[in-house]
Each structure stands twice: as C-alpha cells, then as structure tokens.
Design a protein around this motif. Sequence first.
Motif, PDB file in Angstrom:
ATOM      1  N   ASP A 289     -10.215   8.668  -4.663  1.00 27.00           N
ATOM      2  CA  ASP A 289      -8.977   9.144  -4.059  1.00 27.00           C
ATOM      3  C   ASP A 289      -8.986   8.436  -2.677  1.00 27.00           C
ATOM      4  OD1 ASP A 289     -10.928  10.638  -3.072  1.00 27.00           O
ATOM      5  OD2 ASP A 289      -9.949  12.388  -2.786  1.00 27.00           O
ATOM      6  N   ARG A 290      -9.864   7.685  -2.106  1.00 28.18           N
ATOM      7  CA  ARG A 290      -9.800   7.210  -0.833  1.00 28.18           C
ATOM      8  C   ARG A 290      -8.851   6.066  -0.668  1.00 28.18           C
ATOM      9  NH1 ARG A 290     -12.345  11.315   1.624  1.00 28.18           N
ATOM     10  NH2 ARG A 290     -14.346  11.417   0.972  1.00 28.18           N
ATOM     11  N   PRO A 291      -8.026   5.967   0.282  1.00 27.61           N
ATOM     12  CA  PRO A 291      -6.824   5.049   0.423  1.00 27.61           C
ATOM     13  C   PRO A 291      -7.406   3.686   0.822  1.00 27.61           C
ATOM     14  CG  PRO A 291      -7.045   6.386   2.369  1.00 27.61           C
ATOM     15  CD  PRO A 291      -8.117   6.844   1.470  1.00 27.61           C
ATOM     16  N   GLY A 292      -6.437   2.668   0.624  1.00 33.93           N
ATOM     17  CA  GLY A 292      -6.933   1.307   0.772  1.00 33.93           C
ATOM     18  C   GLY A 292      -6.936   1.162   2.471  1.00 33.93           C
ATOM     19  N   PHE A 293      -6.203   1.979   3.011  1.00 36.91           N
ATOM     20  CA  PHE A 293      -6.413   1.856   4.393  1.00 36.91           C
ATOM     21  C   PHE A 293      -6.348   3.165   5.260  1.00 36.91           C
ATOM     22  CE2 PHE A 293      -4.087   2.164   8.609  1.00 36.91           C
ATOM     23  CZ  PHE A 293      -4.883   1.292   9.674  1.00 36.91           C
ATOM     24  N   LEU A 294      -6.955   3.711   6.033  1.00 38.14           N
ATOM     25  CA  LEU A 294      -6.903   4.954   6.905  1.00 38.14           C
ATOM     26  C   LEU A 294      -7.085   4.604   8.213  1.00 38.14           C
ATOM     27  CD1 LEU A 294      -6.921   8.132   6.673  1.00 38.14           C
ATOM     28  CD2 LEU A 294      -9.561   7.927   6.857  1.00 38.14           C
TER      29      LEU A 294
ATOM     30  N   ILE B  35     -10.418   2.589   8.676  1.00 35.06           N
ATOM     31  CA  ILE B  35     -11.448   2.188   7.612  1.00 35.06           C
ATOM     32  C   ILE B  35     -10.456   1.663   6.452  1.00 35.06           C
ATOM     33  CG2 ILE B  35     -13.077   3.205   5.572  1.00 35.06           C
ATOM     34  CD1 ILE B  35     -13.410   5.725   7.607  1.00 35.06           C
ATOM     35  N   SER B  36     -11.000   0.541   6.029  1.00 31.79           N
ATOM     36  CA  SER B  36     -10.531  -0.129   4.958  1.00 31.79           C
ATOM     37  C   SER B  36     -11.341  -0.157   3.470  1.00 31.79           C
ATOM     38  CB  SER B  36      -9.791  -1.563   5.139  1.00 31.79           C
ATOM     39  OG  SER B  36      -8.994  -1.509   6.265  1.00 31.79           O
ATOM     40  N   VAL B  37     -10.875   0.312   2.407  1.00 32.73           N
ATOM     41  CA  VAL B  37     -11.370  -0.011   1.287  1.00 32.73           C
ATOM     42  C   VAL B  37     -10.936  -1.356   0.463  1.00 32.73           C
ATOM     43  CG1 VAL B  37     -12.291   0.952  -1.036  1.00 32.73           C
ATOM     44  CG2 VAL B  37     -12.053   2.285   1.070  1.00 32.73           C
TER      45      VAL B  37
ATOM     46  N   GLU C 250     -14.572  -1.889   5.285  1.00 31.92           N
ATOM     47  CA  GLU C 250     -14.506  -2.446   6.542  1.00 31.92           C
ATOM     48  C   GLU C 250     -14.049  -1.376   7.441  1.00 31.92           C
ATOM     49  OE1 GLU C 250     -12.515  -6.499   6.578  1.00 31.92           O
ATOM     50  OE2 GLU C 250     -10.905  -5.040   7.472  1.00 31.92           O
ATOM     51  N   LEU C 251     -14.904  -1.636   8.569  1.00 30.02           N
ATOM     52  CA  LEU C 251     -14.719  -0.535   9.850  1.00 30.02           C
ATOM     53  C   LEU C 251     -14.185  -1.407  10.977  1.00 30.02           C
ATOM     54  CD1 LEU C 251     -18.234   1.127   9.124  1.00 30.02           C
ATOM     55  CD2 LEU C 251     -15.996   1.572   8.064  1.00 30.02           C
TER      56      LEU C 251
ATOM     57  N   LEU D 193       0.869  -1.156  -0.013  1.00 33.58           N
ATOM     58  CA  LEU D 193       0.057  -0.215  -0.121  1.00 33.58           C
ATOM     59  C   LEU D 193       1.008   1.342   0.127  1.00 33.58           C
ATOM     60  CD1 LEU D 193      -2.890  -0.883   2.336  1.00 33.58           C
ATOM     61  CD2 LEU D 193      -2.935  -1.107  -0.129  1.00 33.58           C
ATOM     62  N   PRO D 194       0.546   2.207  -0.673  1.00 31.62           N
ATOM     63  CA  PRO D 194       1.343   3.468  -0.959  1.00 31.62           C
ATOM     64  C   PRO D 194       1.634   4.116   0.487  1.00 31.62           C
ATOM     65  CG  PRO D 194      -0.562   3.682  -1.924  1.00 31.62           C
ATOM     66  CD  PRO D 194      -0.702   2.312  -1.559  1.00 31.62           C
TER      67      PRO D 194
END
Length: 502
Positions: free
Chosen positions: A330-335, A346-348, A369-370, A99-100
């Motif tokens: 633009d939502r990241p894979g993980f926040l 939060i994961s997308v 995912e939360l 993940l970037p």
Amino acid sequence: MPAPGRNRFERADAPSVAVVGGGIAGLAAAVLLAERGARVTLYEREEALGGRLAGRRTRLADGSTATMSRGFHAFFRQYYNLRGLLRRTDPDLARLTPLPDYPLRHSGGLSDSFARVPRTPPFSALGFVALSPAFGWRDLATMDARAALPLLDVRVPDVYERFDGVSATTFLKSVRFPEAAHHLAFEVFSRSFFADPRELSAAELLLMFHIYFLGSAEGLLFDVPDAPFPQALWEPLGDYLQRLGATLRTGTPVHGVRPHDAGGVTVRTDTAAHPHEAAVLALDPGALRRLVAASPGLGTAPWRDDIAALRTAPPFLVSRLWLDRPVRADRPGFLGTSGYGGLDNISVLERYEDEAARWAARNRGSVVELHAYALAAGAAPEKVRSTLVHRLHEVYPETRKARIVDARHEWRSDCPLFPVGSHHRRPTVRTPHPRVTLAGDAIRCDLPVALMERAATTGFLAAGALLDGWGVRGQVLWTVPRAGRSPALRALGALAGRRTHP
C-alpha cells in the motif's frame, strides 16, 4: 502569440544557430528552431541529453544494469508547454503515467492527500482547506483574512513587485497560517524549489499557489514517465532533432561565446571555434555564470553583473536503494515528507517505472529513492545518506529488515535559487545582443510558470525571439491565466492592494 511572418526558412537562407545546453530549455529551443528550418547545432557538455533530468547506465552488484538519474520529477498537468514539447515524439503522452495521489506526511502524525480535492477553482483551494487535517476551525478563525487576500488574486508580474521583498515564511506568519499546514503543505512545496522557505521569495510561493489552486483546473495530481528519463523522453527527442537535420554534439562543453559587431556568434569548444549566426544559451545558473565570465565580449557591464548575481540553490541529495525485499503493497509511488530530519520525499520506483518494476519482480524486492533538499553547505554526504536511510526506516518500518543490494547517490548543487528581492535582477530571454538569447528555469519571463515548465517556456521564447528577428513565426505558448479565474475572488484580492505588506 507568434509574430506574423513566414512559416519557415527556405533552405537557401536557413541560418546556423548554436544551442548551448541539452536540458529541457535547450531541447525546446532546438526543436522549435529546427522545425522552422534553421540549421541547429546543439552543444551539451555531458554525454547524454536531458540536463538535470539526464540518466546514465550503471551496473549493479547483482550484475544487472540500471539507469541512474537525479530521480523523481512530477510532470504536472499545468505544464502545457513542456507537455507540448514531449508530444513531438509522443502525441498521446502515452509514456507518461498518472499517479493516483500526491500524499504528504508529517512526523507529527498528520497526513494530507490531494486525490479528493476538487480541481475547479475556487473549490480547489476551499476543498484543500476543508479536507486537510492541518486546518481546524480554530486555526481558520485566528488567521488574518486581510493579509491572506493576495492568495486569492495573484497577478503576474505584479506579484513580484508586491511580494518579492518578503520571504515565504514571513508571508505565512503575517497571515497567521496554521503551523501544521505550514509544515505539512507549504514547506513541502517551497522545498520543491530546493530552497529553505525562510529564504525563498514569497512571490514564488504565491505564484505556485496560483498555478496549482486558483489559476488552473488540473489540480495537484501529476504524471511521471513510465520508463527512465533517457528512454522515455530524451532519446526520442534527440532522434527527432536529427531527423529535422540538427547536429547533436554531446560530450562537448562550450568554453566561450563571442558575438560579432557585424553579426554572428562564435562558439568556442575544446577543439575549435565554431561560427554561427545566433546562439541560445540554455544553462543552469552556475554554468551560465562561468560561461559569461569566460566570454569578455558578451553583454554590457550591468547585464554581466546581473548574470554574476544569479544564485545557486543549496546542495541536495538523491539516494536510490535496491532492496532485497519489497516495501508494503500500500506504499504510494511518491510520498512528500516533512519533519523527518531532512528527508523530503520517498519514491517507490517499481510503482511506475518499467525498469525498476522488472528488477523488483525478478528479485522480489523494491527500488526506493530518497530526496533531501536545501542541505547545509558543510553537510557531509556520507552522514546525510545514513540519516536518510534511518528516516526511511522510521517512515516505512518494514524496510528495517531489508538488505541494501546496491545504492547510487547524486549529490548536486546546480538548481536556481529565487531568494528574497532577486526578481528585478534576473536576466530575461533577450540579451544586449539581438542574436544571443537565454533560456532555463532561472530566466525571468513574467509568465505564470515554474520549475520544468519555466525551462520549456523560456526555451520556446528564446527561439521565438531569434525567429522574430528573421521574420519567421514562433509558436503559440499556453499558461494558466495571469490572474485568478474567479471575479469574486479577484475583487476580494484587490482589497489587499490597499494594504502595505510588512
């Protein structure tokens, strides 16, 4: 380093070894033992391998199937031994995808990123401070530099002797750490231990700072599996074990373990008592407590008391939502999140997981995912679920218009807790019985490892302790250095040793 000895057992003298628990620790122990020629039987109470990272198939309301698990886990690049385990079936780690960034966001408006932070210590820590909006020049001027010196020279196991009696929150207050940085960064990290920072041992927080900032050059970026955990990780390892001759008994809980004075161990399941020459107990804290309590001949009274004293972290919730429209591109894979009323990240999933990506493309939606960690003991699951969805709408407003096609939830309480003052009582890999060892992320090993890497490392150590008794080599283990890399920073940090911490 592995002890001198022969490389593997001969077929005629290969011992029978039980490994109880099929999570990361149990798989690591089973793999090393089987590679050395032992006759391994792995007992796992669930129907699938993976332990707390297992997955199960489920049918969604739209008729499609999906794999539900306990969700997002970061495979940091400092997880040398875990990655070594995964390389048994994936030599190039092609099933892990980077993940970037590791973005953090606070409800007050501050956000942080680790993508541009240098990876080489000490510039990693200095770069984090320089680039983070949570640190201002005024904040730095008011910090207690002398109190902060231990951050510069974390030594294992010395850090436990000095700071296990202090909470993470108390330590940060003594440093006068900026409040914004406390909430934005360190609270996110401490909650990754499923613990409230007011209860977490400061030694664990300092160790984490060492692992990710001043003890390694990999930084805080990480990889994630590109497919659900079973398909990407555990099913290949299960096949590998079977090719080595191991027997996998999933869906088989163990109810008792009895060591014999003359040698050997009996493992009791629902159907029979199974004789083995040794056993590795690779269980979460609650399961280990229950097994030892049900095994009256196991261990000494003080050892059993220490097992009984193991703490389990508060409950946590993972909610996975299949939405009928996508989140913003633009939502990241993980926040990582803080200040959002219990929402911790939060994961997308379609950003990195192939199964979720196929569903999202087919339905023009998103799989989100939360996570909520360290929940109150009396919290109502339905209320927490509802709160997390409301917080999702707050963080990602475009989800307010999305319809939830289906949802799955995991409410669990089986992770270890490392509260203030607990380190000296944590059981080690070796037990009072030379043919019974322990493994898992709750087990003390006095190496600079944490979380999944502690599980893998203790699994290899538990197998290695048994092999050493038979004169067979274990394997080389890798960790970040036990002390900081920079001589100048170590010298500064040593000054703190003359100061008595509050």
